[in-house]
Design a protein around this motif. Structure first.
Motif, PDB file in Angstrom:
ATOM      1  N   ASN A  17      55.863  30.710  33.162  1.00  0.00           N
ATOM      2  CA  ASN A  17      55.049  30.402  34.341  1.00  0.00           C
ATOM      3  C   ASN A  17      53.648  30.990  34.166  1.00  0.00           C
ATOM      4  OD1 ASN A  17      55.241  33.122  34.992  1.00  0.00           O
ATOM      5  ND2 ASN A  17      56.843  32.826  36.517  1.00  0.00           N
ATOM      6  N   GLN A  18      52.782  30.737  35.165  1.00  0.00           N
ATOM      7  CA  GLN A  18      51.381  31.174  35.031  1.00  0.00           C
ATOM      8  C   GLN A  18      51.269  32.690  34.881  1.00  0.00           C
ATOM      9  OE1 GLN A  18      49.593  29.467  38.537  1.00  0.00           O
ATOM     10  NE2 GLN A  18      48.996  27.598  37.446  1.00  0.00           N
ATOM     11  N   ARG A  29      47.233  35.927  36.609  1.00  0.00           N
ATOM     12  CA  ARG A  29      47.804  34.603  36.871  1.00  0.00           C
ATOM     13  C   ARG A  29      46.744  33.673  37.446  1.00  0.00           C
ATOM     14  NH1 ARG A  29      48.969  31.360  40.478  1.00  0.00           N
ATOM     15  NH2 ARG A  29      47.990  32.672  42.039  1.00  0.00           N
ATOM     16  N   THR A  31      43.627  33.534  36.805  1.00  0.00           N
ATOM     17  CA  THR A  31      42.747  32.987  35.765  1.00  0.00           C
ATOM     18  C   THR A  31      43.393  31.780  35.098  1.00  0.00           C
ATOM     19  OG1 THR A  31      41.720  35.112  35.406  1.00  0.00           O
ATOM     20  CG2 THR A  31      41.572  33.576  33.584  1.00  0.00           C
ATOM     21  N   LEU A  34      43.165  28.913  37.490  1.00  0.00           N
ATOM     22  CA  LEU A  34      41.795  28.363  37.550  1.00  0.00           C
ATOM     23  C   LEU A  34      41.489  27.499  36.322  1.00  0.00           C
ATOM     24  CD1 LEU A  34      39.888  31.535  38.785  1.00  0.00           C
ATOM     25  CD2 LEU A  34      39.943  29.363  39.982  1.00  0.00           C
ATOM     26  N   TYR A  40      37.559  26.677  36.006  1.00  0.00           N
ATOM     27  CA  TYR A  40      36.933  27.747  35.226  1.00  0.00           C
ATOM     28  C   TYR A  40      37.028  27.428  33.738  1.00  0.00           C
ATOM     29  CZ  TYR A  40      36.111  32.290  33.128  1.00  0.00           C
ATOM     30  OH  TYR A  40      35.616  33.303  32.359  1.00  0.00           O
TER      31      TYR A  40
ATOM     32  N   MET B  93      59.642  35.773  43.008  1.00  0.00           N
ATOM     33  CA  MET B  93      58.585  34.929  42.463  1.00  0.00           C
ATOM     34  C   MET B  93      59.138  34.057  41.336  1.00  0.00           C
ATOM     35  SD  MET B  93      55.026  36.959  42.311  1.00  0.00           S
ATOM     36  CE  MET B  93      55.736  38.268  41.367  1.00  0.00           C
ATOM     37  N   TYR B  94      59.254  32.792  41.621  1.00  0.00           N
ATOM     38  CA  TYR B  94      59.748  31.897  40.589  1.00  0.00           C
ATOM     39  C   TYR B  94      58.701  30.860  40.211  1.00  0.00           C
ATOM     40  CZ  TYR B  94      64.184  33.961  41.889  1.00  0.00           C
ATOM     41  OH  TYR B  94      65.176  34.847  42.167  1.00  0.00           O
ATOM     42  N   ASP B  96      54.881  28.753  40.432  1.00  0.00           N
ATOM     43  CA  ASP B  96      53.448  29.024  40.525  1.00  0.00           C
ATOM     44  C   ASP B  96      52.962  28.876  41.963  1.00  0.00           C
ATOM     45  OD1 ASP B  96      53.442  29.416  37.804  1.00  0.00           O
ATOM     46  OD2 ASP B  96      52.944  27.329  37.360  1.00  0.00           O
ATOM     47  N   ASP B  99      53.675  31.993  43.839  1.00  0.00           N
ATOM     48  CA  ASP B  99      52.702  32.999  43.415  1.00  0.00           C
ATOM     49  C   ASP B  99      51.381  32.808  44.157  1.00  0.00           C
ATOM     50  OD1 ASP B  99      54.279  34.330  41.695  1.00  0.00           O
ATOM     51  OD2 ASP B  99      53.443  33.493  39.849  1.00  0.00           O
ATOM     52  N   GLU B 100      50.959  31.550  44.231  1.00  0.00           N
ATOM     53  CA  GLU B 100      49.705  31.195  44.902  1.00  0.00           C
ATOM     54  C   GLU B 100      49.769  31.615  46.379  1.00  0.00           C
ATOM     55  OE1 GLU B 100      47.508  28.945  42.837  1.00  0.00           O
ATOM     56  OE2 GLU B 100      46.084  29.897  44.179  1.00  0.00           O
ATOM     57  N   ASP B 103      49.329  35.299  46.766  1.00  0.00           N
ATOM     58  CA  ASP B 103      47.908  35.685  46.650  1.00  0.00           C
ATOM     59  C   ASP B 103      47.201  35.464  47.977  1.00  0.00           C
ATOM     60  OD1 ASP B 103      48.183  36.331  44.044  1.00  0.00           O
ATOM     61  OD2 ASP B 103      47.356  34.473  43.241  1.00  0.00           O
ATOM     62  N   ARG B 163      51.658  43.245  41.141  1.00  0.00           N
ATOM     63  CA  ARG B 163      51.670  41.801  40.845  1.00  0.00           C
ATOM     64  C   ARG B 163      50.800  41.454  39.645  1.00  0.00           C
ATOM     65  NH1 ARG B 163      52.388  37.342  42.966  1.00  0.00           N
ATOM     66  NH2 ARG B 163      50.296  36.521  43.185  1.00  0.00           N
ATOM     67  N   THR B 164      49.678  42.159  39.520  1.00  0.00           N
ATOM     68  CA  THR B 164      48.738  41.886  38.422  1.00  0.00           C
ATOM     69  C   THR B 164      48.545  43.175  37.629  1.00  0.00           C
ATOM     70  OG1 THR B 164      47.651  40.437  40.015  1.00  0.00           O
ATOM     71  CG2 THR B 164      46.517  40.761  37.926  1.00  0.00           C
ATOM     72  N   ILE B 166      47.219  44.027  34.964  1.00  0.00           N
ATOM     73  CA  ILE B 166      45.955  44.360  34.278  1.00  0.00           C
ATOM     74  C   ILE B 166      44.999  45.129  35.201  1.00  0.00           C
ATOM     75  CG2 ILE B 166      46.029  42.453  32.606  1.00  0.00           C
ATOM     76  CD1 ILE B 166      43.825  41.091  34.404  1.00  0.00           C
ATOM     77  N   ASP B 185      39.664  40.651  34.912  1.00  0.00           N
ATOM     78  CA  ASP B 185      39.460  39.752  33.770  1.00  0.00           C
ATOM     79  C   ASP B 185      38.256  38.850  34.050  1.00  0.00           C
ATOM     80  OD1 ASP B 185      40.275  37.684  35.367  1.00  0.00           O
ATOM     81  OD2 ASP B 185      42.308  37.633  34.613  1.00  0.00           O
ATOM     82  N   ALA B 187      37.598  35.631  34.722  1.00  0.00           N
ATOM     83  CA  ALA B 187      37.508  34.696  35.847  1.00  0.00           C
ATOM     84  C   ALA B 187      37.442  35.454  37.177  1.00  0.00           C
ATOM     85  CB  ALA B 187      38.698  33.751  35.843  1.00  0.00           C
ATOM     86  N   THR B 188      38.239  36.528  37.274  1.00  0.00           N
ATOM     87  CA  THR B 188      38.238  37.322  38.512  1.00  0.00           C
ATOM     88  C   THR B 188      36.854  37.940  38.735  1.00  0.00           C
ATOM     89  OG1 THR B 188      40.487  37.886  37.871  1.00  0.00           O
ATOM     90  CG2 THR B 188      39.602  39.022  39.789  1.00  0.00           C
TER      91      THR B 188
END
Lengths: 68, 252
Positions: A17-18, A29, A31, A34, A40, B93-94, B96, B99-100, B103, B163-164, B166, B185, B187-188
């Motif tokens: 998954n993402q 996720r 990124t 996007l 992006y 969380m299975y 996408d 997950d969205e 967020d 969740r993230t 990084i 990262d 994009a963020t």
């Protein structure tokens, strides 16, 4: 945005998954989401990383087309 | 001089006239709006229109602890619901899409919680009146509610970090903002910088409006020089920090 991609297809082939794809590439996720949506354009470094994970070339996953 | 250059010069002159015309138009419009607003404020002051506002403020002051508590609960409960929803979603969380959704829930919880702190600060500022007997109660409530909101925001940061992975940074550390930004990262970072620029533009426009209101208030309502100094001071700081960083022409 004129940069198109097949990242979603390649991710499906890998069966991740993402969030998992993001974790493999060292990004979030969001990124991956996007990039897949075409909102992006990744840096060259990230594009190379993603291509390596998908065992493909950058050109297999990303391609450029001028807006019509 | 080629025809192309002549054409360019002609276009440039026309564009220049258009720009000056626009500027003149905005000056006239600004004058009309400012003049009308001043007239309205004068009429309201002469007819005792502002006495009504004083009455509302005094009535609110009587009920200030209740107003503070109600405002806190109205904003805290939805942010708590979003926080709990995001926490529950993390356990299963299975897809996408889920997950969205998580967020979105986290973002909403953070936004409402930040708004809560600002509203509590506003009410605390209104209650900080030396003539108000219940000022200490309001101060106490302000501290309690703000601390709860800060704890909630720290919990949200821990949730985002889980969740993230990084994302780095301890919300209780002085270097939190720097560590958090450093761990984003590409994009963020781009989203954050773009949002920051949009916020800067909105604040710049808001500062102009607020400064004009502060000057009108000083002239017609005896609000004093302090609001004008604060508004223009903030305006100057925002503008200088932005321009200085843009002039560096490098990414840090």
């Amino acid at each position: 945005m004129p940069l198109y991609n097949r990242l979603k297809e390649y991710r499906a082939k890998l069966g991740v998954n993402q969030a998992e794809m993001g974790s493999l590439a060292g990004v979030s996720r969001q990124t991956i989401s996007l990039i897949e949506r075409g909102d992006y354009s990744p840096s060259v470094t990230l594009a190379l990383k993603l291509a390596a994970i998908c065992e493909a070339t950058v050109e297999d996953i990303f391609w450029y087309e001028e807006d019509k | 001089m080629s025809n192309y250059q002549v054409g360019q010069k002609g276009n440039g002159t026309r564009a220049g006239v258009k720009t000056w015309g626009k500027m003149l138009f905005y000056i006239v419009i600004g004058g009309v709006v400012g003049g009308t607003a001043s007239m309205l404020i004068l009429i309201l002051r002469e007819t005792g229109g502002f006495t009504g506002l004083d009455g509302i403020y005094e009535e609110m002051l009587k009920w200030m602890p209740a107003v503070q508590t109600a405002a806190f609960l109205i904003l805290f409960l939805p942010s708590l619901v979003y926080y709990i929803r995001a926490a529950r979603g993390m356990k299963r969380m299975y897809s996408d899409e889920e997950d969205e959704q998580n967020d979105q829930d986290q973002g909403k919880a953070m936004l409402i919680s930040s708004t809560n702190i600002i509203v509590e600060f506003l009410l605390f500022g209104l209650a900080a009146d030396p003539d108000y007997d219940g000022m200490m109660v309001s101060v106490g409530l302000f501290f309690v509610f703000t601390i709860i909101c800060c704890i909630q925001q720290a919990l949200l940061v821990f949730q985002i970090k889980r969740r993230t992975p990084i994302m780095k940074g301890d919300p209780l550390s002085w270097n939190f903002q720097k560590e958090w930004e450093g761990s984003m990262d590409e994009a963020t970072k781009m989203i954050t910088y773009r949002s920051g620029y949009k916020a800067y533009l909105v604040v710049q426009k808001g500062q102009l409006l607020f400064s004009v209101l502060a000057v009108i208030g000083r002239m017609l309502l005896s609000t004093g020089a302090f609001p004008v100094i604060i508004s223009c001071g903030l305006w100057l700081v925002g503008n200088t920090v932005y321009t200085k960083n843009a002039m560096k022409n490098k990414l840090e």
